[in-house]
Scaffold this motif. Structure first.
Motif, short mmCIF file in Angstrom:
data_model
loop_
_atom_site.label_atom_id
_atom_site.label_comp_id
_atom_site.label_asym_id
_atom_site.label_seq_id
_atom_site.Cartn_x
_atom_site.Cartn_y
_atom_site.Cartn_z
N ALA A 218 5.71 -4.09 -5.33
CA ALA A 218 6.50 -3.39 -4.30
C ALA A 218 5.74 -2.10 -4.02
N VAL A 219 5.26 -1.96 -2.79
CA VAL A 219 4.41 -0.83 -2.42
C VAL A 219 5.16 0.08 -1.46
N TYR A 220 5.27 1.35 -1.82
CA TYR A 220 5.94 2.34 -0.98
C TYR A 220 4.87 3.28 -0.43
N SER A 221 4.46 2.99 0.80
CA SER A 221 3.36 3.71 1.43
C SER A 221 3.94 4.80 2.33
N LEU A 222 4.05 6.00 1.78
CA LEU A 222 4.70 7.10 2.49
C LEU A 222 3.75 7.82 3.44
N GLU A 223 2.46 7.61 3.25
CA GLU A 223 1.47 8.30 4.07
C GLU A 223 0.86 7.39 5.12
N MET A 224 0.60 6.14 4.76
CA MET A 224 -0.01 5.18 5.67
C MET A 224 1.03 4.18 6.17
N SER A 225 0.88 3.74 7.41
CA SER A 225 1.76 2.71 7.94
C SER A 225 1.37 1.35 7.35
#
Length: 446
Positions: A218-225
């Motif tokens: 589960a990846v939470y990419s807060l900086e990249m779309s």
């Protein structure tokens, strides 16, 4: 001043939060049950939310209304609750208040039992103590050491029967895996370092390569779309730069590589959420939802600093984010990977250590410098203690091309005790760090 033993506002706000964003239900429900609500209609509504969540039905005021017909709960009240929740980010705080009030009410009940027992023949101390202990927030009681030895023996026996140099989740970066034993469930790995050192790219490569081995992320990419993250992974798999993929300036014969990469990514067990300013409460709720569909092995947050959790000041907020990320890894038994920035002081200390390490005792000096560089991790000291393993990424100043990146093991919970820096080199085109002892050509199985 007398404190009230219930909070109508918190009960209404937590229900309103769930009605607005049902994904926060999972984390709140892990803390409070219907019995913790003081007001009966709120208790009935929370039970209905649990029934809907358990049956994988949507939680909204219509479905709740269907389940609470006999409770004299009007639809207008449910709609009204949605307006009484200032925001869903504080759902966990509302639940904590409800739980605190519930415990206090139980403590009053216990006190009344003591008073009644004292007037009517005596008090059963053992029962009273058991009831009182049940009102604490202690999640797990202490156990005798002997109680865990049998389980430990079984664990070591299984390891002996199936020995592995990498007993955690393999990243397939051989030196990295030898150093750490892989990624370990219930533990967190932090990658910190200077801007441009490749923190997010190394993390993305670790996710990709371990997912190819079957690990679910589960990846939470807060900086990249999500689009940009996919573009990066396609670049890693094809050997093409992100610029060429984004601009469409690649050669026509690369189309087969691109389609193969897309097909491979489609088959990998990776979930991505690119919602900006997610909080740890949002992440925990989202994980609960994902885990109803499939088993998850690991979680990545890129990066810690821009999580949306609030506190009185920036430093406290960072500490809160770090602590809650650790709790998520342990409570949900996930291997954690988190990216965090580094201050200028930390960058200087780490870079100086690399320079020293090229002359003389490479292992000892590089490790000592990494430890001193840990003070440069953004946030309070607790951030460094929360992570089980910390690697500091810096550009190796001995390489005038700036292509060599060194990962300094600043802290390790697992691994073979190797304390020397792990060196990577930038791929010629792809957004990829490869082991420095390999040729700078694209190799899918780096």
């Amino acid at each position: 001043m007398e404190v009230t033993l219930h909070s109508r506002e918190s009960e209404e706000a937590v229900i309103g939060s769930v009605l607005i964003n049902p994904e926060v239900y999972g984390e709140c429900a892990a803390m409070i049950s219907p019995a913790d609500f003081f007001f009966l209609r709120n208790r009935a509504i929370w039970k209905a939310c649990g029934d809907l969540f358990g049956s994988k039905r949507d939680i909204d005021f219509i479905t709740i209304g269907e389940l609470t017909k006999g409770e004299d709960i009007e639809t207008s009240y449910l709609v009204e609750l949605m307006g009484r929740s200032p925001n869903t980010y504080n759902a966990r705080s509302y639940a904590e208040t409800i739980l605190d009030k519930s415990r206090r009410r139980r403590q009053v009940d216990i006190a009344n039992k003591i008073a009644s027992g004292a007037h009517n023949g005596g008090v059963n101390i053992a029962n009273i103590m058991g009831d009182l202990i049940g009102t604490t927030d202690l999640k797990k009681k202490s156990e005798r050491l002997a109680d865990g030895l049998s389980k430990y023996f079984d664990h070591i026996s299984e390891r002996f029967a199936n020995p592995k140099e990498v007993w955690g989740i393999p990243t397939t970066y051989k030196d990295f895996d030898r150093s750490t034993g892989g990624l370990h469930k219930g533990h967190s790995l932090m990658i910190s370092g200077a801007p441009g050192a490749g923190k997010s790219i190394l993390a993305a490569a670790i996710i990709l390569k371990s997912a190819q081995q079957g690990a679910a992320w589960a990846v939470y990419s807060l900086e990249m779309s999500k689009h940009d993250l996919i573009n990066r992974w396609v670049g890693m798999l094809t050997g093409l730069s992100e610029d060429k993929l984004s601009s469409g300036t690649f050669k026509e014969d690369k189309w087969s590589l691109i389609t193969q990469a897309i097909e491979e990514l489609e088959s990998l067990p990776i979930y991505v959420n690119d919602t900006p300013r997610l909080t740890t409460t949002d992440i925990s709720a989202d994980l609960s939802k994902i885990q109803t569909e499939m088993s998850i092995d690991a979680i990545c947050v890129d990066y810690l600093e821009i999580l949306g959790d609030h506190a009185d000041n920036k430093n406290d907020a960072t500490g809160l984010k770090s602590t809650r990320f650790r709790e998520i890894c342990r409570e949900k038994n996930l291997a954690g990977l988190v990216i965090q920035s580094m201050t200028k002081e930390g960058i200087g200390a780490a870079t100086g250590g690399i320079t020293q390490a090229t002359n003389g005792d490479k292992g000892k000096k590089s490790f000592a410098s990494a430890q001193s560089a840990m003070i440069g991790v953004s946030g309070p000291a607790g951030v460094m203690h929360d992570a089980d393993t910390i690697f500091m990424l810096v550009v190796d100043p001995e390489d005038i091309t700036g292509r060599t990146i060194a990962a300094l093991p600043a802290k390790k919970r697992h691994g073979n005790g190797m304390k020397r820096a792990i060196r990577f080199t930038w791929h010629d085109q792809a957004p990829l760090l490869i082991p420095a002892d390999k040729e700078i050509t694209f190799k899918p199985n780096y």
